[in-house]
Scaffold this motif. Structure first.
Motif, PDB file in Angstrom:
ATOM      1  N   LYS A 266       0.728  -1.091   0.038  1.00 63.14           N
ATOM      2  CA  LYS A 266      -0.142   0.003   0.015  1.00 63.14           C
ATOM      3  C   LYS A 266       0.786   1.166   0.049  1.00 63.14           C
ATOM      4  O   LYS A 266       0.681   2.151  -0.767  1.00 63.14           O
ATOM      5  CB  LYS A 266      -0.962   0.014   1.180  1.00 63.14           C
ATOM      6  CG  LYS A 266      -2.024   0.882   0.924  1.00 63.14           C
ATOM      7  CD  LYS A 266      -3.281   0.797   1.670  1.00 63.14           C
ATOM      8  CE  LYS A 266      -4.409   1.560   1.333  1.00 63.14           C
ATOM      9  NZ  LYS A 266      -5.759   1.665   1.993  1.00 63.14           N
ATOM     10  N   THR A 307      -5.019   6.359  -7.496  1.00 63.71           N
ATOM     11  CA  THR A 307      -5.512   6.673  -6.238  1.00 63.71           C
ATOM     12  C   THR A 307      -7.062   5.906  -6.072  1.00 63.71           C
ATOM     13  O   THR A 307      -6.988   5.567  -4.926  1.00 63.71           O
ATOM     14  CB  THR A 307      -5.662   8.192  -6.044  1.00 63.71           C
ATOM     15  OG1 THR A 307      -4.548   8.846  -6.670  1.00 63.71           O
ATOM     16  CG2 THR A 307      -6.073   8.801  -4.944  1.00 63.71           C
ATOM     17  N   GLY A 308      -7.509   6.047  -7.054  1.00 61.77           N
ATOM     18  CA  GLY A 308      -9.028   5.165  -6.948  1.00 61.77           C
ATOM     19  C   GLY A 308      -8.780   3.768  -6.583  1.00 61.77           C
ATOM     20  O   GLY A 308      -9.239   3.359  -5.446  1.00 61.77           O
ATOM     21  N   CYS A 311      -7.955   2.998  -2.822  1.00 66.18           N
ATOM     22  CA  CYS A 311      -8.914   3.226  -1.736  1.00 66.18           C
ATOM     23  C   CYS A 311      -9.370   1.597  -1.197  1.00 66.18           C
ATOM     24  O   CYS A 311      -9.676   1.538  -0.247  1.00 66.18           O
ATOM     25  CB  CYS A 311     -10.209   3.798  -2.192  1.00 66.18           C
ATOM     26  SG  CYS A 311      -9.861   5.250  -2.814  1.00 66.18           S
ATOM     27  N   TRP A 312      -9.029   0.542  -2.092  1.00 64.92           N
ATOM     28  CA  TRP A 312      -9.156  -0.747  -2.146  1.00 64.92           C
ATOM     29  C   TRP A 312     -10.456  -1.039  -1.316  1.00 64.92           C
ATOM     30  O   TRP A 312     -10.720  -1.997  -0.478  1.00 64.92           O
ATOM     31  CB  TRP A 312      -8.290  -1.368  -0.918  1.00 64.92           C
ATOM     32  CG  TRP A 312      -7.321  -2.504  -1.545  1.00 64.92           C
ATOM     33  CD1 TRP A 312      -7.977  -3.720  -1.246  1.00 64.92           C
ATOM     34  CD2 TRP A 312      -6.234  -2.732  -2.262  1.00 64.92           C
ATOM     35  NE1 TRP A 312      -7.202  -4.625  -1.667  1.00 64.92           N
ATOM     36  CE2 TRP A 312      -6.063  -3.920  -2.498  1.00 64.92           C
ATOM     37  CE3 TRP A 312      -5.129  -1.490  -2.491  1.00 64.92           C
ATOM     38  CZ2 TRP A 312      -4.956  -4.509  -3.105  1.00 64.92           C
ATOM     39  CZ3 TRP A 312      -4.445  -2.318  -3.387  1.00 64.92           C
ATOM     40  CH2 TRP A 312      -4.101  -3.594  -3.500  1.00 64.92           C
ATOM     41  N   ASN A 313     -11.761  -0.394  -2.133  1.00 69.62           N
ATOM     42  CA  ASN A 313     -12.935  -0.733  -1.636  1.00 69.62           C
ATOM     43  C   ASN A 313     -13.912  -0.589  -2.954  1.00 69.62           C
ATOM     44  O   ASN A 313     -13.296  -0.203  -4.180  1.00 69.62           O
ATOM     45  CB  ASN A 313     -13.405  -0.004  -0.698  1.00 69.62           C
ATOM     46  CG  ASN A 313     -13.489   1.637  -0.860  1.00 69.62           C
ATOM     47  OD1 ASN A 313     -13.280   2.090  -1.846  1.00 69.62           O
ATOM     48  ND2 ASN A 313     -13.386   2.149   0.257  1.00 69.62           N
ATOM     49  N   THR A 315     -16.244   1.541  -3.757  1.00 68.10           N
ATOM     50  CA  THR A 315     -16.337   2.796  -4.344  1.00 68.10           C
ATOM     51  C   THR A 315     -15.098   3.181  -4.935  1.00 68.10           C
ATOM     52  O   THR A 315     -15.311   4.052  -6.043  1.00 68.10           O
ATOM     53  CB  THR A 315     -16.445   3.864  -3.013  1.00 68.10           C
ATOM     54  OG1 THR A 315     -17.389   3.091  -1.906  1.00 68.10           O
ATOM     55  CG2 THR A 315     -17.195   4.961  -3.368  1.00 68.10           C
ATOM     56  N   GLY A 316     -14.097   3.140  -4.583  1.00 64.77           N
ATOM     57  CA  GLY A 316     -12.590   3.590  -5.004  1.00 64.77           C
ATOM     58  C   GLY A 316     -12.596   3.114  -6.440  1.00 64.77           C
ATOM     59  O   GLY A 316     -12.158   3.391  -7.474  1.00 64.77           O
ATOM     60  N   ALA A 392     -13.840   9.332  -2.977  1.00 62.63           N
ATOM     61  CA  ALA A 392     -13.498   8.133  -2.430  1.00 62.63           C
ATOM     62  C   ALA A 392     -12.301   8.115  -1.781  1.00 62.63           C
ATOM     63  O   ALA A 392     -11.830   7.308  -0.679  1.00 62.63           O
ATOM     64  CB  ALA A 392     -13.369   6.841  -3.687  1.00 62.63           C
ATOM     65  N   ALA A 393     -11.187   8.817  -2.194  1.00 61.34           N
ATOM     66  CA  ALA A 393      -9.818   8.746  -1.533  1.00 61.34           C
ATOM     67  C   ALA A 393      -9.979   9.442  -0.162  1.00 61.34           C
ATOM     68  O   ALA A 393      -9.543   8.808   1.005  1.00 61.34           O
ATOM     69  CB  ALA A 393      -8.918   9.428  -2.366  1.00 61.34           C
ATOM     70  N   ALA A 396     -11.930   6.967   2.027  1.00 60.52           N
ATOM     71  CA  ALA A 396     -11.073   5.699   2.479  1.00 60.52           C
ATOM     72  C   ALA A 396      -9.857   6.118   3.244  1.00 60.52           C
ATOM     73  O   ALA A 396      -8.865   5.409   3.418  1.00 60.52           O
ATOM     74  CB  ALA A 396     -10.543   5.030   1.304  1.00 60.52           C
ATOM     75  N   LEU A 398      -7.403   8.429   2.490  1.00 59.51           N
ATOM     76  CA  LEU A 398      -5.919   8.844   1.873  1.00 59.51           C
ATOM     77  C   LEU A 398      -6.069  10.247   1.689  1.00 59.51           C
ATOM     78  O   LEU A 398      -5.801  10.851   0.356  1.00 59.51           O
ATOM     79  CB  LEU A 398      -5.937   8.153   0.544  1.00 59.51           C
ATOM     80  CG  LEU A 398      -6.017   6.689   0.585  1.00 59.51           C
ATOM     81  CD1 LEU A 398      -6.339   6.183  -0.888  1.00 59.51           C
ATOM     82  CD2 LEU A 398      -4.898   6.016   1.148  1.00 59.51           C
TER      83      LEU A 398
END
Lengths: 470, 500
Positions: A266, A307-308, A311-313, A315-316, A392-393, A396, A398
């Motif tokens: 990450k 970057t999206g 977010c690792w979800n 939404t991202g 999203a960032a 999450a 970030l």
């Protein structure tokens, strides 16, 4: 291979077999228009069949998915290829380039990009990646009278070879650790406590480096400006949108199989994203060549997409895909405009754009709106994409990436406006106007329309992408 | 409460200029038609605004509201609403837009594009004054910026491109940070309540972590104060005002500066009430610095447009001082002064454009002796300059005295310092008058005095200046409610509660 599987693969078969047939049929096609027409018809029918044809199987050979996610990207890249084919007619005939081979190669590339987006196994990723990269090696150096083109081809070939080596070795390590090439199983070896986790992590590192090469993330970006500059403008458009997009799609599938980012990756990936945004922006500031500027800008945009993903979800990932689709549309539009501005020479230097708004008001306006979309200003799809990525960032956790992204977008406005200033605010030299062809106008208008429609009305596309995203 | 108007008036106000702009662009071959269209469009907007002003009752809270689904996936709504303050600002915008079109009647460099861009600016500003969804607000905020970049860059004078770029980057620096703050609020509110929304009414009820609120407030305030501008964020202002075409300077000073203050009143202060309270002394200090510094620098200018630009800096500092005094009288005076400043500055920019058209220059040391040649023009200049100084009986006096009274009652020192700014105003304005109107003429050429076209620009302004000076109650009354709600800490928003 069973009949349902063949039917499920039909869109890709149309592309690949059509390309083969074209290659055989269209010999001596310099100055001919029909191979381009046939090629774009094939690409369109592939897109149509990808959208309409129901798929009875979910996977083919355990390598390629045929689900809605795969179908969406096959349709998208087929459409992008069709748009490129339609808009490159005058460009090819002015340079006396064989349109048959060109169409066939683009279709092969489309098939490869479609395959890559649908890959669900490591071997599938490797095969598809090499398939379309091979087509691009040739396409980049397609204009054999242009020394820069040959140089660009070589510069794409060498890092491409290195990336392929890294990719294969990384996959071998992952396979050694997990005993599988299937995606969820192969990446299961990365979870904490799995036997041979360190080997798997090393494999993933090599894999990600190869992806970073293809996405031209800093510090793997050095080939990008030269290749963009040397490649024929329509090919650059597809390279910037389709090839990077397909690699992103595969990366997204890969990351979606991991519930959380493996510990050391990450921060590493976040550093790549940060560096891409900062270095890409600063390098683009210094360019006086528009294609090189766009190359560095693509580095920045891939930083946003990453970057999206980071977010690792869900939404991202949705935001990253939406951004990617928007970016592809805008980039195709911009390169379609540059293609249609190309006489004997492509307009590459900023000074080539001087006073174009007087001579070619419509295309100058289109280029302006598309550049503002790249800069992420409303009411364009670029703004909505940035909104999705940054929200999203922030959600999450970030904030650093979001802040750096905002600052990068601010600075980038300066260089995106440079061609606009040249076109509108600088007196024109007495250069001849290059008449646009109606096919070029059509593609430019389409990209421009989609840029504005998805900028003002992104709801349906966002919902569609949210449903598709794994 | 919420108006029940059968027509979606607010949407109409926003879309009318955009539609007219699109029509203008189609008149590529017939510039006269584009001009006519632009005038018709801006006049219709003005008529609607006047209609609203006359017909809607002056009460606190929303006079009109419209709210539609837009992008459900992101929780963005197309949500518009006006209260007394917004209505007055819309009126000012609509009026000055008509003047801007009328002032650029003779524009012969690509008129269709020019008027279309002017109309887009108007649409953006109107959107800013009406939007109640923060994202819609942000989009309108950018929408007024982009056309101005082209207007200044293409139709501006020497140095226009550099000025346009400076203006664009300055504004964008603020607004992109504000975008980040908007997104942060949206995410925080969504995580707290599960309702992802950009609606102002919803975001007001966000619990902010203590460390974060000052940063978010600062991002909002930065965007707004750059637009005003406030010292030390003003360095784009004089360059931009002086390089921009006359109609743009008029809109920039008359209307766009107000969007910044309006943003503070509508968004920054209600969204972060506690942080805003603690930031008020800083704001006041900067505002005072603006009053004194602007006045001082204005006294040293040779270029008339730059002089008025810096005088604007001082006047806007005055308005912000009134806001930061946070008493009823001062806030009401500040809000009223927004209108006053818009009118007088617009008039001064128009007069400078008229003088420049005749003399070919606007340098103070190349002008002189206008009274002998163009007495009517000189009289108008005298009239509006006196209004700008704050002569009793004219508009600026009312606002300034309210601000000073309101400030004096809580912070006597601030009021005293600000009053010395008035002295500076007298110095630079009288210097302008002395240099332009009196003294020997530089050459023997005879100039035409004001013609009908130009009278039509100036007379409505002069009447409004007198009206506001002699009977400000007409315009003060609709501002009372919004001012009181602002001071009570609950902007009119809480009235609407949950959205439909």
């Amino acid at each position: 291979m069973t009949a349902p599987e063949l039917i499920a693969l039909l869109p890709l078969l149309i592309l690949a077999l059509g390309a083969t047939a074209l290659l055989l049929a269209a010999r001596g096609s310099v100055g001919r228009g029909w191979p381009l027409a046939v090629g774009s018809a094939l690409a369109l029918s592939a897109a149509l069949s990808a959208v309409l044809l129901p798929s009875c199987v979910t996977e083919v050979g355990g390598m390629y998915s045929t689900g809605p996610y795969a179908r969406f990207f096959i349709a998208l890249w087929s459409l992008a290829t069709a748009a490129t084919l339609i808009s490159s007619g005058p460009y090819l005939s002015r340079r006396r380039l064989p349109s048959g081979e060109y169409s066939a190669l683009l279709l092969f590339a489309a098939a490869g990009m479609g395959l890559l987006s649908s890959a669900v196994s490591l071997s599938g990723i490797f095969l598809a990646l090499e398939a379309f990269t091979l087509a691009f090696y040739v396409l980049i150096a397609f204009n054999k009278n242009c020394a820069l083109g040959a140089e660009a081809g070589l510069k794409y070939l060498v890092p491409g070879g290195v990336a392929a080596g890294l990719l294969a070795f990384g996959m071998a390590l992952l396979y050694a650790a997990s005993g599988s090439l299937q995606l969820p199983a192969a990446t299961a070896a990365l979870t904490i406590g799995a036997p041979m986790q360190s080997v798997a992590l090393a494999g993933l590192a090599l894999l990600l480096a190869a992806f970073a090469f293809k996405l031209s993330l800093v510090p793997f970006h050095f080939w990008t400006p030269d290749v963009y500059q040397g490649a024929p403008a329509p090919v650059t458009g597809l390279l910037a949108s389709g090839s990077k997009g397909a690699v992103t799609a595969a990366l997204l599938t890969l990351t979606a199989t991991l519930p959380a980012a493996p510990a050391p990756f990450k921060p590493a990936l976040a550093t790549l994203a940060l560096l891409s945004m900062v270095v890409g922006t600063l390098c683009a500031l210094a360019q006086s060549n528009v294609k090189r500027m766009l190359a560095y800008s693509s580095v920045v945009h891939m930083g946003f997409v990453l970057t999206g993903l980071l977010c690792w979800n869900h939404t991202g990932r949705t935001a990253a895909l939406f951004y990617l689709v928007g970016y592809s549309i805008v980039t195709l539009g911009i390169f379609a405009v540059i293609t249609s501005f190309s006489g004997e020479q492509e307009p590459q230097q900023l000074s080539d754009y001087r006073g174009l708004a007087r001579r070619q008001p419509l295309r100058a306006l289109a280029l302006t709106v598309l550049l503002l979309a790249l800069a992420g200003l409303p009411p364009t799809v670029g703004f909505m994409g940035k909104l999705a990525i940054f929200s999203a960032a922030l959600a999450a956790g970030l904030p650093l990436l979001a802040v750096v992204g905002i600052v990068a977008s601010l600075i980038s406005v300066y260089f995106y406006l440079q061609p606009v200033i040249q076109m509108y605010m600088t007196p024109a030299p007495s250069a001849e106007a290059i008449e646009g062809h109606s096919s070029e106008y059509g593609i430019i208008a389409l990209c421009l329309g989609l840029t504005l429609i998805f900028g003002l009305w992104p709801g349906p596309l966002l919902e569609l992408i949210a449903r598709l995203t794994p | 409460m919420t108006g029940t108007c059968p027509l979606p008036l607010l949407t109409l106000l926003l879309t009318l200029p955009i539609g007219t702009a699109a029509l203008c662009l189609t008149c590529r071959q017939r510039p006269a038609a584009a001009r006519g269209l632009a005038l018709a469009g801006t006049l219709t907007v003005l008529l609607i605004a006047i209609g609203c002003f006359v017909l809607l009752p002056a009460e606190p809270g929303w006079l009109l509201r419209e709210d539609y689904r837009w992008i459900p996936a992101l929780g963005i709504r197309f949500s518009l609403g006006i209260d007394g303050l917004a209505l007055l600002m819309i009126l000012l915008t609509a009026f000055l837009s008509v003047l801007a079109v009328w002032l650029s009647w003779d524009e012969d460099n690509r008129p269709p594009a020019y008027f279309a861009l002017l109309l887009l600016v108007e649409a953006g500003v109107l959107g800013v004054f009406m939007a109640l969804d923060l994202l819609l607000f942000y989009i309108c905020w950018e929408m007024m910026l982009i056309p101005l970049f082209f207007l200044i860059g293409i139709w501006g004078q020497r140095g226009g491109i550099a000025a346009a770029m400076k203006f664009f980057l300055f504004s964008l620096a603020g607004s992109l940070l504000m975008l980040l703050a908007i997104i942060a609020l949206y995410v925080l509110h969504g995580q707290q309540s599960g309702d992802y929304s950009f609606a102002l009414a919803a975001l007001q009820h966000t619990d902010l972590p203590t460390g974060l609120a000052p940063w978010l407030f600062a991002a909002f305030a930065l965007a707004f104060l750059i637009k005003v501008p406030l010292v030390p964020l003003h360095s784009w202002q004089a360059d931009t005002y002086s390089a921009a075409p006359a109609a743009c300077s008029l809109l920039l000073a008359g209307v766009l500066a107000k969007t910044g203050i309006y943003g503070l009143v509508r968004f920054a202060l209600p969204l972060f009430p506690e942080t805003a309270q603690s930031a008020l002394p800083l704001l006041a200090a900067l505002a005072l610095a603006g009053v004194l510094y602007g006045g001082w620098i204005a006294s040293a200018q040779r270029d008339l447009k730059r002089l008025v630009a810096y005088s604007s800096l001082a006047h806007l500092g005055f308005i912000l001082l009134g806001l930061s005094a946070w008493t009823t009288t001062a806030v009401e005076g500040a809000l009223l002064q927004m209108v006053n400043h818009g009118l007088t500055t617009a008039a001064l920019f128009i007069l400078i454009a008229l003088i420049e058209k005749r003399a070919g220059t606007r340098q103070l040391d190349e002008l002189g002796g206008l009274w002998g040649r163009v007495p009517r023009l000189s009289a108008m200049l005298l009239f509006f300059a006196l209004a700008a100084i704050g002569l009793p009986g004219l508009n600026n006096f009312v606002g300034e005295i309210l601000i000073l009274l309101g400030t004096f009652s809580v912070k006597p020192l601030w009021a005293v310092l600000a009053a010395s700014g008035l002295l500076l105003a007298a110095i630079y304005m009288l210097r302008l008058l002395q240099g332009v109107i009196w003294g020997p003429a530089r050459d023997e050429r005879s100039w035409p005095d004001l013609v009908l076209h130009e009278w039509l620009l100036l007379v409505p302004l002069a009447l409004l200046v007198l009206w506001l000076g002699l009977y400000p109650e007409t315009f003060l009354e609709p501002l009372r409610g919004p001012a009181q709600l602002l001071l009570n800490g609950a902007a009119p928003l809480s009235l609407s509660g949950g959205l439909p």
